[in-house]
Scaffold this active site. Structure first.
Site, PDB file in Angstrom:
ATOM      1  N   HIS A  38       0.906  -1.179  -0.107  1.00  0.00           N
ATOM      2  CA  HIS A  38      -0.024   0.003  -0.006  1.00  0.00           C
ATOM      3  C   HIS A  38       0.813   1.201  -0.111  1.00  0.00           C
ATOM      4  O   HIS A  38       0.672   2.263  -0.935  1.00  0.00           O
ATOM      5  CB  HIS A  38      -0.966   0.044   1.136  1.00  0.00           C
ATOM      6  CG  HIS A  38      -1.671   1.300   1.728  1.00  0.00           C
ATOM      7  ND1 HIS A  38      -2.676   1.748   0.531  1.00  0.00           N
ATOM      8  CD2 HIS A  38      -1.457   2.182   2.727  1.00  0.00           C
ATOM      9  CE1 HIS A  38      -2.814   3.073   1.144  1.00  0.00           C
ATOM     10  NE2 HIS A  38      -2.320   3.229   2.252  1.00  0.00           N
ATOM     11  N   HIS A  64       4.017   6.726   5.357  1.00  0.00           N
ATOM     12  CA  HIS A  64       2.826   7.687   5.844  1.00  0.00           C
ATOM     13  C   HIS A  64       2.004   6.928   6.904  1.00  0.00           C
ATOM     14  O   HIS A  64       1.391   7.479   7.641  1.00  0.00           O
ATOM     15  CB  HIS A  64       2.054   8.047   4.655  1.00  0.00           C
ATOM     16  CG  HIS A  64       1.072   7.020   4.225  1.00  0.00           C
ATOM     17  ND1 HIS A  64       1.381   6.111   3.135  1.00  0.00           N
ATOM     18  CD2 HIS A  64      -0.290   6.592   4.431  1.00  0.00           C
ATOM     19  CE1 HIS A  64       0.635   5.418   3.039  1.00  0.00           C
ATOM     20  NE2 HIS A  64      -0.643   5.502   3.485  1.00  0.00           N
ATOM     21  N   ASP A  65       2.161   5.610   6.752  1.00  0.00           N
ATOM     22  CA  ASP A  65       1.522   4.800   7.775  1.00  0.00           C
ATOM     23  C   ASP A  65       2.234   4.345   9.077  1.00  0.00           C
ATOM     24  O   ASP A  65       1.710   3.456   9.670  1.00  0.00           O
ATOM     25  CB  ASP A  65       0.789   3.705   7.210  1.00  0.00           C
ATOM     26  CG  ASP A  65      -0.797   4.168   6.553  1.00  0.00           C
ATOM     27  OD1 ASP A  65      -1.395   5.036   7.042  1.00  0.00           O
ATOM     28  OD2 ASP A  65      -1.196   3.664   5.503  1.00  0.00           O
ATOM     29  N   GLU A  68       0.818   5.772  12.200  1.00  0.00           N
ATOM     30  CA  GLU A  68      -0.491   5.460  12.728  1.00  0.00           C
ATOM     31  C   GLU A  68      -0.418   3.875  13.021  1.00  0.00           C
ATOM     32  O   GLU A  68      -1.374   3.533  13.926  1.00  0.00           O
ATOM     33  CB  GLU A  68      -1.203   5.977  11.427  1.00  0.00           C
ATOM     34  CG  GLU A  68      -2.630   5.890  11.961  1.00  0.00           C
ATOM     35  CD  GLU A  68      -3.628   6.495  10.947  1.00  0.00           C
ATOM     36  OE1 GLU A  68      -3.356   7.994  10.657  1.00  0.00           O
ATOM     37  OE2 GLU A  68      -4.338   5.980  10.029  1.00  0.00           O
ATOM     38  N   ASP A  69       0.065   3.180  12.361  1.00  0.00           N
ATOM     39  CA  ASP A  69      -0.279   1.798  12.244  1.00  0.00           C
ATOM     40  C   ASP A  69       0.751   0.835  12.775  1.00  0.00           C
ATOM     41  O   ASP A  69       0.791  -0.365  12.448  1.00  0.00           O
ATOM     42  CB  ASP A  69      -0.438   1.109  10.691  1.00  0.00           C
ATOM     43  CG  ASP A  69      -1.866   1.964  10.482  1.00  0.00           C
ATOM     44  OD1 ASP A  69      -2.869   2.111  11.136  1.00  0.00           O
ATOM     45  OD2 ASP A  69      -2.119   2.000   9.109  1.00  0.00           O
ATOM     46  N   ASP A 125      -3.320   8.865  -0.792  1.00  0.00           N
ATOM     47  CA  ASP A 125      -3.694   7.644  -0.033  1.00  0.00           C
ATOM     48  C   ASP A 125      -5.631   7.475  -0.233  1.00  0.00           C
ATOM     49  O   ASP A 125      -5.577   5.962  -0.172  1.00  0.00           O
ATOM     50  CB  ASP A 125      -3.411   8.112   1.475  1.00  0.00           C
ATOM     51  CG  ASP A 125      -3.659   6.947   2.642  1.00  0.00           C
ATOM     52  OD1 ASP A 125      -3.509   6.054   2.261  1.00  0.00           O
ATOM     53  OD2 ASP A 125      -4.113   7.522   3.759  1.00  0.00           O
TER      54      ASP A 125
HETATM   55  P1  NDP Z   1     -11.483   1.757   8.915  1.00  0.00           P
HETATM   56  O1  NDP Z   1     -10.912   2.793   9.393  1.00  0.00           O
HETATM   57  O2  NDP Z   1     -11.767   0.532   9.981  1.00  0.00           O
HETATM   58  O3  NDP Z   1     -10.603   1.106   7.511  1.00  0.00           O
HETATM   59  C1  NDP Z   1     -10.674   1.809   6.591  1.00  0.00           C
HETATM   60  C2  NDP Z   1      -8.877   1.991   6.495  1.00  0.00           C
HETATM   61  O4  NDP Z   1      -8.193   0.795   6.621  1.00  0.00           O
HETATM   62  C3  NDP Z   1      -8.523   2.670   5.488  1.00  0.00           C
HETATM   63  O5  NDP Z   1      -8.653   4.042   5.436  1.00  0.00           O
HETATM   64  C4  NDP Z   1      -7.170   2.225   4.904  1.00  0.00           C
HETATM   65  O6  NDP Z   1      -6.233   2.970   5.801  1.00  0.00           O
HETATM   66  C5  NDP Z   1      -7.132   0.836   5.788  1.00  0.00           C
HETATM   67  N1  NDP Z   1      -7.323  -0.425   5.043  1.00  0.00           N
HETATM   68  C6  NDP Z   1      -6.677  -1.699   5.077  1.00  0.00           C
HETATM   69  N2  NDP Z   1      -7.175  -2.316   4.001  1.00  0.00           N
HETATM   70  C7  NDP Z   1      -7.913  -1.689   3.292  1.00  0.00           C
HETATM   71  C8  NDP Z   1      -8.521  -2.251   2.139  1.00  0.00           C
HETATM   72  N3  NDP Z   1      -8.372  -3.217   1.435  1.00  0.00           N
HETATM   73  N4  NDP Z   1      -9.144  -1.223   1.416  1.00  0.00           N
HETATM   74  C9  NDP Z   1      -9.393   0.033   2.078  1.00  0.00           C
HETATM   75  N5  NDP Z   1      -8.911   0.430   3.108  1.00  0.00           N
HETATM   76  C10 NDP Z   1      -7.999  -0.615   3.734  1.00  0.00           C
HETATM   77  O7  NDP Z   1     -13.040   1.840   8.180  1.00  0.00           O
HETATM   78  P2  NDP Z   1     -14.117   2.941   8.812  1.00  0.00           P
HETATM   79  O8  NDP Z   1     -14.003   2.551  10.301  1.00  0.00           O
HETATM   80  O9  NDP Z   1     -13.684   4.203   8.465  1.00  0.00           O
HETATM   81  O10 NDP Z   1     -15.351   2.350   8.068  1.00  0.00           O
HETATM   82  C11 NDP Z   1     -15.808   2.982   6.893  1.00  0.00           C
HETATM   83  C12 NDP Z   1     -17.072   3.674   7.151  1.00  0.00           C
HETATM   84  O11 NDP Z   1     -18.089   2.617   7.756  1.00  0.00           O
HETATM   85  C13 NDP Z   1     -17.100   4.715   8.092  1.00  0.00           C
HETATM   86  O12 NDP Z   1     -17.893   5.697   7.415  1.00  0.00           O
HETATM   87  C14 NDP Z   1     -17.793   4.013   9.190  1.00  0.00           C
HETATM   88  O13 NDP Z   1     -18.790   5.039   9.981  1.00  0.00           O
HETATM   89  C15 NDP Z   1     -18.536   3.120   8.548  1.00  0.00           C
HETATM   90  N6  NDP Z   1     -19.104   2.066   9.569  1.00  0.00           N
HETATM   91  C16 NDP Z   1     -20.039   1.194   9.239  1.00  0.00           C
HETATM   92  C17 NDP Z   1     -20.279   0.023   9.824  1.00  0.00           C
HETATM   93  C18 NDP Z   1     -21.234  -0.874   9.406  1.00  0.00           C
HETATM   94  O14 NDP Z   1     -21.294  -2.178   9.883  1.00  0.00           O
HETATM   95  N7  NDP Z   1     -22.094  -0.372   8.418  1.00  0.00           N
HETATM   96  C19 NDP Z   1     -19.462  -0.416  11.085  1.00  0.00           C
HETATM   97  C20 NDP Z   1     -18.420   0.425  11.247  1.00  0.00           C
HETATM   98  C21 NDP Z   1     -18.005   1.624  10.824  1.00  0.00           C
HETATM   99  P3  NDP Z   1      -4.951   3.181   5.699  1.00  0.00           P
HETATM  100  O15 NDP Z   1      -4.428   3.778   4.317  1.00  0.00           O
HETATM  101  O16 NDP Z   1      -4.409   4.115   6.862  1.00  0.00           O
HETATM  102  O17 NDP Z   1      -4.152   1.821   5.916  1.00  0.00           O
HETATM  103 ZN    ZN Z   2      -2.498   4.700   3.865  1.00  0.00          ZN
END
Ligand code: NDP
Ligand code: ZN
Length: 184
Positions: A38, A64-65, A68-69, A125
């Protein structure tokens, strides 16, 4: 375009550093993709689509991550890569002490006030993350959750516009593809 030797060196050092830090992590997709794919994709998107050649921006994209991660600290990044890169990475890192909803709200609010390198990394990102959501979503995410994620990124990206038309166009094209996917 030529990179100075030390610029190539620092970029390779960042790839080496991030690979070690993300070594045991996988992306959330069903394809069991190593995490390091990523940040490399984010940096390459900046280079290939955005035409970005600024070494500090590309190096920060690779890193960048890490704050945070992973267990990486700002002090560590500052020591190894210098303060300028450390500041950019901090700019694109959420404060994990805050509740998730607050972090998401702050990303929308703060996006327009970030430095240009930080805004570029954030834009790339979001491009890579929605590309993943469209083509390789986390297996346990409902269509509704995927759609909510797209909607949230669109709000963040609205605060990142006006700096790189090619990257914005790539984001808009992917978003349209995503909306189509969820429209039926
Ligand atoms: P998360 O923050 O848990 O996950 C998204 C983050 O995970 C990305 O920003 C990315 O961050 C990283 N990531 C790792 N693998 C992937 C991948 N394959 N595809 C995309 N991103 C990946 O998500 P949210 O909690 O933000 O959930 C998304 C939305 O859903 C929100 O608006 C939330 O309110 C809602 N939600 C809905 C639920 C439901 O059941 N309907 C439950 C919980 C949340 P990085 O680049 O930093 O790695
Ligand atoms: Zn990222």
């Amino acid at each position: 375009m030529t990179f100075e030797d030390n610029q190539v060196g620092i970029l390779l050092k960042a790839i080496h550093f991030a690979a070690a830090k993300h070594m045991r992590q996988r992306r959330k997709s069903s394809d069991d993709i190593p995490y390091i794919n990523h940040p490399i994709e984010v940096a390459f998107t900046l280079f290939e689509i955005g035409g970005i050649r600024d070494p500090a921006t590309l190096t920060s994209a690779i890193l960048h991550d890490t704050i945070e991660d992973t267990s990486t600290t700002a002090e560590e990044l500052s020591t190894v890569f210098g303060q300028d890169i450390c500041i950019i990475v901090l700019e694109v890192s959420d404060d994990k002490r805050l509740p998730k909803a607050e972090r998401k709200r702050l990303q929308i609010l703060n996006a327009p006030h970030k430095s240009i390198p930080a805004r570029l990394v954030k834009l790339a990102d979001k491009i890579c993350n929605i590309r993943d959501i469209i083509h390789s979503p986390p297996p346990d995410w409902s269509a509704e959750r995927q759609e909510e994620y797209l909607d949230w990124t669109a709000q963040v990206v609205n605060g990142l516009r006006g700096i790189n038309p090619a990257l914005e166009n790539e984001y808009d094209t992917l978003l349209a593809e995503g909306r189509l996917k969820f429209s039926h």
